[in-house]
Design a protein around this motif. Structure first.
Motif, PDB file in Angstrom:
ATOM      1  N   VAL A 130      64.674  17.874  87.304  1.00  0.00           N
ATOM      2  CA  VAL A 130      63.274  17.925  87.888  1.00  0.00           C
ATOM      3  C   VAL A 130      62.164  17.559  86.764  1.00  0.00           C
ATOM      4  O   VAL A 130      61.584  16.330  86.790  1.00  0.00           O
ATOM      5  CB  VAL A 130      62.866  19.214  88.432  1.00  0.00           C
ATOM      6  CG1 VAL A 130      61.636  19.282  88.702  1.00  0.00           C
ATOM      7  CG2 VAL A 130      63.957  19.794  89.329  1.00  0.00           C
ATOM      8  N   PRO A 356      67.916  23.646  94.150  1.00  0.00           N
ATOM      9  CA  PRO A 356      66.630  23.791  93.462  1.00  0.00           C
ATOM     10  C   PRO A 356      65.480  22.900  93.920  1.00  0.00           C
ATOM     11  O   PRO A 356      64.514  23.351  94.114  1.00  0.00           O
ATOM     12  CB  PRO A 356      67.049  23.520  91.802  1.00  0.00           C
ATOM     13  CG  PRO A 356      68.408  23.801  91.798  1.00  0.00           C
ATOM     14  CD  PRO A 356      69.063  23.426  93.281  1.00  0.00           C
ATOM     15  N   ILE A 357      65.906  21.740  94.113  1.00  0.00           N
ATOM     16  CA  ILE A 357      64.818  20.909  94.905  1.00  0.00           C
ATOM     17  C   ILE A 357      64.551  21.147  96.234  1.00  0.00           C
ATOM     18  O   ILE A 357      63.460  20.904  96.439  1.00  0.00           O
ATOM     19  CB  ILE A 357      65.451  19.426  94.677  1.00  0.00           C
ATOM     20  CG1 ILE A 357      65.608  18.776  93.306  1.00  0.00           C
ATOM     21  CG2 ILE A 357      64.489  18.384  95.359  1.00  0.00           C
ATOM     22  CD1 ILE A 357      66.338  17.413  93.031  1.00  0.00           C
ATOM     23  N   ASN A 360      62.209  23.946  95.964  1.00  0.00           N
ATOM     24  CA  ASN A 360      60.831  23.583  95.517  1.00  0.00           C
ATOM     25  C   ASN A 360      60.047  22.883  96.481  1.00  0.00           C
ATOM     26  O   ASN A 360      58.912  22.749  96.437  1.00  0.00           O
ATOM     27  CB  ASN A 360      61.306  22.950  94.155  1.00  0.00           C
ATOM     28  CG  ASN A 360      59.830  22.206  93.629  1.00  0.00           C
ATOM     29  OD1 ASN A 360      59.689  21.114  93.888  1.00  0.00           O
ATOM     30  ND2 ASN A 360      59.131  22.926  92.643  1.00  0.00           N
ATOM     31  N   SER A 361      60.794  21.832  97.401  1.00  0.00           N
ATOM     32  CA  SER A 361      60.050  20.889  98.138  1.00  0.00           C
ATOM     33  C   SER A 361      59.592  21.360  99.504  1.00  0.00           C
ATOM     34  O   SER A 361      58.944  21.185  99.943  1.00  0.00           O
ATOM     35  CB  SER A 361      60.879  19.593  98.385  1.00  0.00           C
ATOM     36  OG  SER A 361      62.233  19.728  98.895  1.00  0.00           O
ATOM     37  N   HIS A 364      58.247  25.137  98.381  1.00  0.00           N
ATOM     38  CA  HIS A 364      57.009  25.208  97.211  1.00  0.00           C
ATOM     39  C   HIS A 364      57.383  26.169  96.230  1.00  0.00           C
ATOM     40  O   HIS A 364      56.168  26.798  95.848  1.00  0.00           O
ATOM     41  CB  HIS A 364      55.583  25.081  98.019  1.00  0.00           C
ATOM     42  CG  HIS A 364      55.401  23.944  98.958  1.00  0.00           C
ATOM     43  ND1 HIS A 364      55.312  22.547  98.811  1.00  0.00           N
ATOM     44  CD2 HIS A 364      55.385  24.067 100.352  1.00  0.00           C
ATOM     45  CE1 HIS A 364      55.348  21.944  99.652  1.00  0.00           C
ATOM     46  NE2 HIS A 364      55.302  22.663 100.935  1.00  0.00           N
ATOM     47  N   VAL A 365      58.505  26.533  95.952  1.00  0.00           N
ATOM     48  CA  VAL A 365      58.808  27.715  95.095  1.00  0.00           C
ATOM     49  C   VAL A 365      58.774  26.963  93.715  1.00  0.00           C
ATOM     50  O   VAL A 365      59.411  25.784  93.535  1.00  0.00           O
ATOM     51  CB  VAL A 365      60.202  28.209  95.322  1.00  0.00           C
ATOM     52  CG1 VAL A 365      60.427  29.410  94.248  1.00  0.00           C
ATOM     53  CG2 VAL A 365      60.019  28.659  96.763  1.00  0.00           C
ATOM     54  N   ASP A 366      58.215  27.591  92.786  1.00  0.00           N
ATOM     55  CA  ASP A 366      58.155  27.042  91.430  1.00  0.00           C
ATOM     56  C   ASP A 366      59.695  26.789  90.757  1.00  0.00           C
ATOM     57  O   ASP A 366      60.414  27.588  91.274  1.00  0.00           O
ATOM     58  CB  ASP A 366      57.465  28.274  90.397  1.00  0.00           C
ATOM     59  CG  ASP A 366      57.437  27.744  88.966  1.00  0.00           C
ATOM     60  OD1 ASP A 366      58.213  28.284  87.976  1.00  0.00           O
ATOM     61  OD2 ASP A 366      56.705  26.777  88.661  1.00  0.00           O
ATOM     62  N   LEU A 367      59.890  26.031  89.886  1.00  0.00           N
ATOM     63  CA  LEU A 367      61.150  25.429  89.575  1.00  0.00           C
ATOM     64  C   LEU A 367      61.948  26.967  89.092  1.00  0.00           C
ATOM     65  O   LEU A 367      63.175  26.976  89.127  1.00  0.00           O
ATOM     66  CB  LEU A 367      61.053  24.671  88.347  1.00  0.00           C
ATOM     67  CG  LEU A 367      62.277  24.223  87.687  1.00  0.00           C
ATOM     68  CD1 LEU A 367      63.427  23.736  88.907  1.00  0.00           C
ATOM     69  CD2 LEU A 367      62.274  23.153  86.616  1.00  0.00           C
ATOM     70  N   HIS A 369      61.590  29.920  89.793  1.00  0.00           N
ATOM     71  CA  HIS A 369      62.037  30.921  90.859  1.00  0.00           C
ATOM     72  C   HIS A 369      63.058  30.177  91.801  1.00  0.00           C
ATOM     73  O   HIS A 369      63.937  30.624  92.515  1.00  0.00           O
ATOM     74  CB  HIS A 369      60.964  31.447  91.668  1.00  0.00           C
ATOM     75  CG  HIS A 369      60.078  32.053  90.941  1.00  0.00           C
ATOM     76  ND1 HIS A 369      58.685  31.526  90.376  1.00  0.00           N
ATOM     77  CD2 HIS A 369      59.939  33.387  90.656  1.00  0.00           C
ATOM     78  CE1 HIS A 369      58.070  32.514  89.827  1.00  0.00           C
ATOM     79  NE2 HIS A 369      58.916  33.887  89.842  1.00  0.00           N
ATOM     80  N   ALA A 370      63.127  28.608  91.892  1.00  0.00           N
ATOM     81  CA  ALA A 370      63.962  28.063  92.509  1.00  0.00           C
ATOM     82  C   ALA A 370      65.321  28.045  92.119  1.00  0.00           C
ATOM     83  O   ALA A 370      66.150  28.103  92.794  1.00  0.00           O
ATOM     84  CB  ALA A 370      63.456  26.426  92.732  1.00  0.00           C
TER      85      ALA A 370
END
Length: 529
Positions: A130, A356-357, A360-361, A364-367, A369-370
């Motif tokens: 990321v 993780p992506i 996140n996408s 919309h979770v922060d990296l 927390h993802a």
């Protein structure tokens, strides 16, 4: 009177000339039978005159049979010891405490640590991709290409690695594998600073080295564990594999925040070198070569092995370097393993590379927390690996056929995640999505007690190369899935749609494995007609 002249005499005189057979002398009695048969041949008498001789011969055979039985029933001086040893072997079933403190569990614990490092080295890039993409302006499709570079090397090595494992054993090959992939991980920051081509090359080297990990693990488990404990042993090993995911995904953001983007690569690389030193000094290739193993445990392993599929040891003839590939591909159980391993790898790398992506996408979770959302399912899967292995071993010990046990485990391991991915695709918030993902991978662990143990059972002589063949197909599936997911999202605009597709493939693969798999040993040495 000498028996040599018996054939020249009449029937009654000849019989009188034969001394009475003495008990417990089978050779003498057999010689008398032979001479009596010779006498019948020499006598040129009518059939009616031979009837008394035949009657006597039959009675004499009865005596020989009884004498043989008496001879076999005579206790020798070792019989009390043998009976005591058999009773001890029947009572050798270890308790849980004895099991977890045994030498073979030390071996499998080292294997679990190796697989933890193996997976941690893989997933670091899943987190680092990321910030690397943001820094270099990579698209999602190109990010998928960078992540798949590991699979380019992994695609090339499993078959050759499996052949090396079958020929040299799992200990040596695993040591070389860990050393090489740790070196590749350690060099990743320096390669990334120089050029993109160097980064792709180092990641490919990582894949080449890690291609021997699972065949080596299977080889060591087959050597150290009887069939009634192998599912647990594989479960412990794969628990380390999943914990590597959890540790890599959760620790990488922390290490990156403290030491920069490339901090995790250096830490995990150095840890691998330390593991190699301990592995070479503290473990042995086979139980009979171990100086630390107790006599109790050695007898237990060898006794159990006699009742299960034999495995190659260092003292047995080594497998020929070129295996019978045509015969391996001619059997449907081989294809059931290929399909199962391919689907298992498809689902594994989709989650490993894209979750993780995805969080996140989509949510919309922060990296940071993802990575945590993606790590929790792997921790649950690590626990379920041992539980599913224990359940599988208990089913076999209770009388369930090994074939049915493997099919049940594999069905749970594919149908369960298929259903859960549908739940993940329709989840409205990250908490529910993480819950579905956690359940999916808890159930996915059951497949390790299905096809992964099954590799040892149908072809113990070629388990390494068979694992390599199925891993190669699985790597191809992982490449298609990892790269395809990125292009699918760009073209269709829906990541949940790709989860629906993966769910369908899970169901179809479960059906194929159930129809064509077996736990019986398959003969791969007869020529193909």
């Amino acid at each position: 009177m000498s028996l040599f002249f018996a054939p020249a005499l009449g029937g009654a005189a000849a019989l009188k000339a034969i001394p009475s057979p003495q008990k417990n002398h089978r050779t003498r009695t057999s010689d008398q039978l032979y001479l009596l048969s010779s006498q019948i041949h020499w006598l040129n008498a009518s059939p009616s005159s031979l009837r008394p001789l035949r009657s006597v011969q039959q009675r004499l055979r009865v005596r020989v049979s009884s004498n043989d039985a008496h001879f076999n029933s005579i206790p020798d001086k070792n019989e009390p010891y043998n009976q005591k040893r058999q009773q001890q072997q029947q009572q050798l079933e270890p308790s849980f405490t004895e099991f977890i403190t045994s030498e073979r569990v030390k071996v499998v614990a080292m294997l679990a640590l190796a697989l933890a490092l193996c997976n941690a080295d893989r997933v670091v890039m899943s987190v680092a991709i990321v910030p690397l993409s943001l820094a270099n302006g990579w698209s999602r499709a190109f990010a998928g290409v960078v992540q798949s570079s590991f699979l380019w090397g992994y695609f090339a090595s499993p078959i050759a690695g499996g052949m090396l494992v079958d020929h040299y054993g799992g200990k040596v090959v695993m040591a070389w594998g860990v050393a090489l992939w740790s070196l590749a991980t350690f060099l990743t920051p320096f390669a990334a600073e120089n050029s993109l081509l160097a980064l792709l090359a180092v990641r490919a080297l990582l894949g080449i080295a890690e291609g021997v990990a699972l065949p080596s693990m299977n080889n060591m488990v087959a050597r150290w564990f009887p069939q009634t404990e192998r599912a647990r042993a594989v479960g412990i090993s794969m628990a380390g594999f999943q914990l590597g995911c959890a540790l890599g995904l959760s620790l990488s953001p922390i290490l990156m925040s403290q030491g920069g983007i490339f901090g995790p690569f250096v830490i995990f690389g150095l840890s691998g070198f330390l593991w190699v030193l301990v592995w070479l000094s503290a473990t042995s290739s086979t139980p009979d070569q171990s100086p630390q193993i107790s006599q109790y445990e050695l007898e237990y392993i060898l006794n159990k092995r006699q009742n299960s599929v034999a495995v190659e040891t260092a003292k047995t003839r080594k497998v020929k370097v070129i295996p019978p590939f045509r015969r391996l591909f001619s059997k449907m159980p081989t294809w059931s393993l290929i399909v199962a391993n391919s689907m298992h790898s498809w689902g594994f790398f989709i989650v490993l590379s894209w979750m993780p992506i995805y969080f996140n996408s989509v949510y919309h979770v922060d990296l940071r927390h993802a990575a945590w959302f993606s790590a929790v399912p792997w921790a649950v899967m690590a626990i379920m690996n041992y539980m599913s292995g224990l359940l599988s071993d208990m089913m076999i010990q209770s009388g369930t056929s090994v074939t049915l046990t493997r099919k049940i485990m594999q069905t749970i391991g594919f149908v369960g995640p298929g259903v859960c991915l549908i739940g993940l695709a329709t989840a409205k918030n990250p908490s529910i999505g993480a819950a579905w993902l956690t359940v999916a991978f808890g159930l996915k662990s059951f497949s390790h007690s299905g096809f992964l143990v099954n590799l040892q059972e149908i072809a113990p002589k070629y388990s390494g190369v068979l694992h390599g063949i199925s891993n190669t197909a699985a790597t191809l599936a992982a490449i298609i899935g990892t790269v395809g997911a990125g292009y699918f999202v760009e073209l269709v605009g829906s990541f949940p749609g790709f989860l629906w597709l993966t769910s369908l493939l899970y169901f179809l693969s479960a059906l194929f494995y159930y129809l064509f798999s077996t736990a019986e040993r398959v003969n791969f040495d007869d020529p193909v007609s």
